[in-house]
Design a protein around this motif. Structure first.
Motif, PDB file in Angstrom:
ATOM      1  N   GLU A   8       0.838  -1.239   0.006  1.00  6.72           N
ATOM      2  CA  GLU A   8       0.009   0.208  -0.242  1.00  6.72           C
ATOM      3  C   GLU A   8       0.790   1.471  -0.032  1.00  6.72           C
ATOM      4  OE1 GLU A   8      -3.048   0.266  -0.517  1.00  6.72           O
ATOM      5  OE2 GLU A   8      -3.220  -1.987  -0.864  1.00  6.72           O
ATOM      6  N   SER A   9       1.897   1.296   0.571  1.00  8.46           N
ATOM      7  CA  SER A   9       2.925   2.397   0.796  1.00  8.46           C
ATOM      8  C   SER A   9       3.550   2.627  -0.482  1.00  8.46           C
ATOM      9  CB  SER A   9       4.028   2.282   1.896  1.00  8.46           C
ATOM     10  OG  SER A   9       3.222   2.167   3.227  1.00  8.46           O
ATOM     11  N   ILE A  10       4.103   1.447  -1.201  1.00  8.82           N
ATOM     12  CA  ILE A  10       4.631   1.654  -2.557  1.00  8.82           C
ATOM     13  C   ILE A  10       3.593   2.173  -3.361  1.00  8.82           C
ATOM     14  CG2 ILE A  10       5.632   0.382  -4.412  1.00  8.82           C
ATOM     15  CD1 ILE A  10       6.678  -1.523  -2.253  1.00  8.82           C
ATOM     16  N   LYS A  11       2.467   1.710  -3.616  1.00  5.10           N
ATOM     17  CA  LYS A  11       1.442   2.115  -4.492  1.00  5.10           C
ATOM     18  C   LYS A  11       1.150   3.846  -4.342  1.00  5.10           C
ATOM     19  CE  LYS A  11      -1.231  -1.318  -3.538  1.00  5.10           C
ATOM     20  NZ  LYS A  11      -2.207  -2.293  -3.461  1.00  5.10           N
ATOM     21  N   LYS A  12       1.213   4.255  -2.987  1.00  5.07           N
ATOM     22  CA  LYS A  12       0.723   5.439  -2.605  1.00  5.07           C
ATOM     23  C   LYS A  12       1.991   6.469  -3.250  1.00  5.07           C
ATOM     24  CE  LYS A  12      -0.218   8.565   1.161  1.00  5.07           C
ATOM     25  NZ  LYS A  12      -0.283   8.745   2.633  1.00  5.07           N
ATOM     26  N   PHE A  13       3.165   6.082  -3.152  1.00  7.01           N
ATOM     27  CA  PHE A  13       4.041   6.954  -3.281  1.00  7.01           C
ATOM     28  C   PHE A  13       4.871   6.780  -4.778  1.00  7.01           C
ATOM     29  CE2 PHE A  13       4.325   6.933   1.202  1.00  7.01           C
ATOM     30  CZ  PHE A  13       4.019   8.281   1.540  1.00  7.01           C
ATOM     31  N   ILE A  14       4.525   5.500  -5.234  1.00  2.38           N
ATOM     32  CA  ILE A  14       5.127   5.220  -6.715  1.00  2.38           C
ATOM     33  C   ILE A  14       4.027   4.413  -7.452  1.00  2.38           C
ATOM     34  CG2 ILE A  14       6.940   4.170  -7.864  1.00  2.38           C
ATOM     35  CD1 ILE A  14       8.582   4.056  -5.246  1.00  2.38           C
ATOM     36  N   LEU A  19       9.184  -1.599 -12.248  1.00  5.56           N
ATOM     37  CA  LEU A  19      10.073  -2.645 -11.864  1.00  5.56           C
ATOM     38  C   LEU A  19      10.172  -2.674 -10.285  1.00  5.56           C
ATOM     39  CD1 LEU A  19      13.482  -3.472 -13.256  1.00  5.56           C
ATOM     40  CD2 LEU A  19      13.129  -3.137 -10.647  1.00  5.56           C
ATOM     41  N   LEU A  20      10.064  -3.955  -9.722  1.00  2.00           N
ATOM     42  CA  LEU A  20       9.837  -4.203  -8.159  1.00  2.00           C
ATOM     43  C   LEU A  20      11.140  -5.258  -7.999  1.00  2.00           C
ATOM     44  CD1 LEU A  20       9.020  -3.658  -5.596  1.00  2.00           C
ATOM     45  CD2 LEU A  20       7.185  -5.353  -6.004  1.00  2.00           C
ATOM     46  N   SER A  21      12.242  -5.167  -7.262  1.00  2.60           N
ATOM     47  CA  SER A  21      12.944  -6.098  -6.930  1.00  2.60           C
ATOM     48  C   SER A  21      13.083  -6.267  -5.446  1.00  2.60           C
ATOM     49  CB  SER A  21      14.308  -5.695  -7.321  1.00  2.60           C
ATOM     50  OG  SER A  21      15.219  -6.336  -6.922  1.00  2.60           O
ATOM     51  N   ILE A  22      12.737  -7.444  -5.103  1.00  2.00           N
ATOM     52  CA  ILE A  22      12.760  -7.796  -3.415  1.00  2.00           C
ATOM     53  C   ILE A  22      13.918  -8.803  -3.252  1.00  2.00           C
ATOM     54  CG2 ILE A  22      11.402  -8.860  -1.689  1.00  2.00           C
ATOM     55  CD1 ILE A  22       8.855  -7.955  -3.427  1.00  2.00           C
ATOM     56  N   ASP A  43       8.171  -5.670 -14.579  1.00  2.00           N
ATOM     57  CA  ASP A  43       9.368  -6.560 -14.188  1.00  2.00           C
ATOM     58  C   ASP A  43       9.479  -6.824 -12.635  1.00  2.00           C
ATOM     59  OD1 ASP A  43      11.167  -6.458 -16.506  1.00  2.00           O
ATOM     60  OD2 ASP A  43      10.484  -4.562 -16.169  1.00  2.00           O
ATOM     61  N   LEU A  44       9.359  -8.115 -12.237  1.00  2.00           N
ATOM     62  CA  LEU A  44       9.512  -8.360 -10.845  1.00  2.00           C
ATOM     63  C   LEU A  44      10.569  -9.427 -10.732  1.00  2.00           C
ATOM     64  CD1 LEU A  44       8.047  -8.672  -7.923  1.00  2.00           C
ATOM     65  CD2 LEU A  44       6.821 -10.591  -8.890  1.00  2.00           C
ATOM     66  N   TYR A  45      11.390  -9.102  -9.733  1.00  5.11           N
ATOM     67  CA  TYR A  45      12.621  -9.806  -9.232  1.00  5.11           C
ATOM     68  C   TYR A  45      12.599 -10.164  -7.822  1.00  5.11           C
ATOM     69  CZ  TYR A  45      14.533  -8.247 -13.916  1.00  5.11           C
ATOM     70  OH  TYR A  45      14.674  -7.868 -15.173  1.00  5.11           O
ATOM     71  N   VAL A  46      12.613 -11.325  -7.422  1.00  4.76           N
ATOM     72  CA  VAL A  46      12.484 -11.715  -6.179  1.00  4.76           C
ATOM     73  C   VAL A  46      13.532 -12.888  -5.756  1.00  4.76           C
ATOM     74  CG1 VAL A  46      10.999 -12.969  -4.260  1.00  4.76           C
ATOM     75  CG2 VAL A  46       9.900 -11.468  -5.887  1.00  4.76           C
ATOM     76  N   GLU A  47      14.564 -12.684  -4.995  1.00  3.33           N
ATOM     77  CA  GLU A  47      15.602 -13.430  -5.075  1.00  3.33           C
ATOM     78  C   GLU A  47      16.017 -13.660  -3.261  1.00  3.33           C
ATOM     79  OE1 GLU A  47      19.035 -12.116  -7.362  1.00  3.33           O
ATOM     80  OE2 GLU A  47      17.556 -11.455  -8.867  1.00  3.33           O
ATOM     81  N   THR A  62      -1.660  -7.923 -12.516  1.00  5.19           N
ATOM     82  CA  THR A  62      -0.490  -7.329 -12.967  1.00  5.19           C
ATOM     83  C   THR A  62      -0.562  -7.483 -14.442  1.00  5.19           C
ATOM     84  OG1 THR A  62       0.634  -9.328 -12.312  1.00  5.19           O
ATOM     85  CG2 THR A  62       0.987  -7.416 -10.980  1.00  5.19           C
ATOM     86  N   PRO A  63      -1.632  -6.805 -15.218  1.00 10.90           N
ATOM     87  CA  PRO A  63      -1.654  -6.902 -16.827  1.00 10.90           C
ATOM     88  C   PRO A  63      -0.482  -6.921 -17.391  1.00 10.90           C
ATOM     89  CG  PRO A  63      -2.937  -5.084 -16.022  1.00 10.90           C
ATOM     90  CD  PRO A  63      -2.222  -5.716 -14.804  1.00 10.90           C
ATOM     91  N   ASN A  64       0.322  -5.977 -16.981  1.00  6.11           N
ATOM     92  CA  ASN A  64       1.571  -5.656 -17.950  1.00  6.11           C
ATOM     93  C   ASN A  64       2.953  -6.241 -17.626  1.00  6.11           C
ATOM     94  OD1 ASN A  64       0.124  -3.606 -19.535  1.00  6.11           O
ATOM     95  ND2 ASN A  64      -0.185  -2.471 -17.761  1.00  6.11           N
ATOM     96  N   LEU A  65       2.795  -7.179 -16.614  1.00  9.89           N
ATOM     97  CA  LEU A  65       3.827  -8.007 -16.388  1.00  9.89           C
ATOM     98  C   LEU A  65       4.432  -9.141 -17.436  1.00  9.89           C
ATOM     99  CD1 LEU A  65       5.796  -8.227 -13.764  1.00  9.89           C
ATOM    100  CD2 LEU A  65       4.387 -10.518 -13.173  1.00  9.89           C
ATOM    101  N   GLU A  66       5.798  -8.737 -17.658  1.00  6.18           N
ATOM    102  CA  GLU A  66       6.565  -9.281 -18.616  1.00  6.18           C
ATOM    103  C   GLU A  66       7.694 -10.379 -18.161  1.00  6.18           C
ATOM    104  OE1 GLU A  66       7.847  -6.339 -21.320  1.00  6.18           O
ATOM    105  OE2 GLU A  66       5.830  -5.620 -21.797  1.00  6.18           O
ATOM    106  N   VAL A  67       8.207  -9.873 -17.185  1.00  4.82           N
ATOM    107  CA  VAL A  67       9.609 -10.497 -16.531  1.00  4.82           C
ATOM    108  C   VAL A  67       9.365 -10.754 -15.397  1.00  4.82           C
ATOM    109  CG1 VAL A  67      11.992 -10.370 -16.227  1.00  4.82           C
ATOM    110  CG2 VAL A  67      10.896  -9.218 -18.227  1.00  4.82           C
ATOM    111  N   VAL A  68       9.436 -12.157 -14.875  1.00  7.30           N
ATOM    112  CA  VAL A  68       9.148 -12.562 -13.485  1.00  7.30           C
ATOM    113  C   VAL A  68      10.589 -13.469 -13.181  1.00  7.30           C
ATOM    114  CG1 VAL A  68       7.894 -13.960 -11.924  1.00  7.30           C
ATOM    115  CG2 VAL A  68       6.789 -12.606 -13.739  1.00  7.30           C
ATOM    116  N   THR A  69      11.191 -13.268 -12.098  1.00  5.19           N
ATOM    117  CA  THR A  69      12.351 -13.960 -11.661  1.00  5.19           C
ATOM    118  C   THR A  69      12.306 -14.175 -10.254  1.00  5.19           C
ATOM    119  OG1 THR A  69      13.916 -12.819 -13.343  1.00  5.19           O
ATOM    120  CG2 THR A  69      14.897 -14.043 -11.764  1.00  5.19           C
ATOM    121  N   PHE A  70      12.392 -15.647  -9.966  1.00  2.00           N
ATOM    122  CA  PHE A  70      12.191 -15.955  -8.575  1.00  2.00           C
ATOM    123  C   PHE A  70      13.432 -16.854  -8.270  1.00  2.00           C
ATOM    124  CE2 PHE A  70       7.894 -14.830  -8.459  1.00  2.00           C
ATOM    125  CZ  PHE A  70       7.559 -14.282  -7.135  1.00  2.00           C
TER     126      PHE A  70
END
Length: 70
Positions: A8-14, A19-22, A43-47, A62-70
């Motif tokens: 919720e905080s991320i959506k509010k400010f950005i 691209l989201l990297s965790i 783009d979503l990166y979770v490592e 996430t209709p525009n999600l193209e790249v997912v890395t776990f």
């Protein structure tokens, strides 16, 4: 100690986040509701997290999600 902002905080400010990297997080669970409102996410990166299971509907908000890395 570094606090990880809530989705919720991320959506509010950005709101146009593309691209989201965790990385190196104690994150152990993730649901489709966590991505609600991330319409621009491409783009979503979770490592190195502690996630053991991913739900089948994880990316329904996430209709525009193209790249997912776990």
């Amino acid at each position: 100690m570094l606090a990880i902002p809530s989705s919720e905080s991320i959506k509010k400010f950005i709101p146009n986040l593309t691209l989201l990297s965790i990385i190196d997080s104690k994150l152990s669970k993730i649901t489709s509701e966590d991505f609600k409102g991330f319409d621009c996410l491409r783009d979503l990166y979770v490592e190195n997290c502690e996630i053991e299971c991913l739900p089948g509907d994880l990316f329904k908000h996430t209709p525009n999600l193209e790249v997912v890395t776990f």
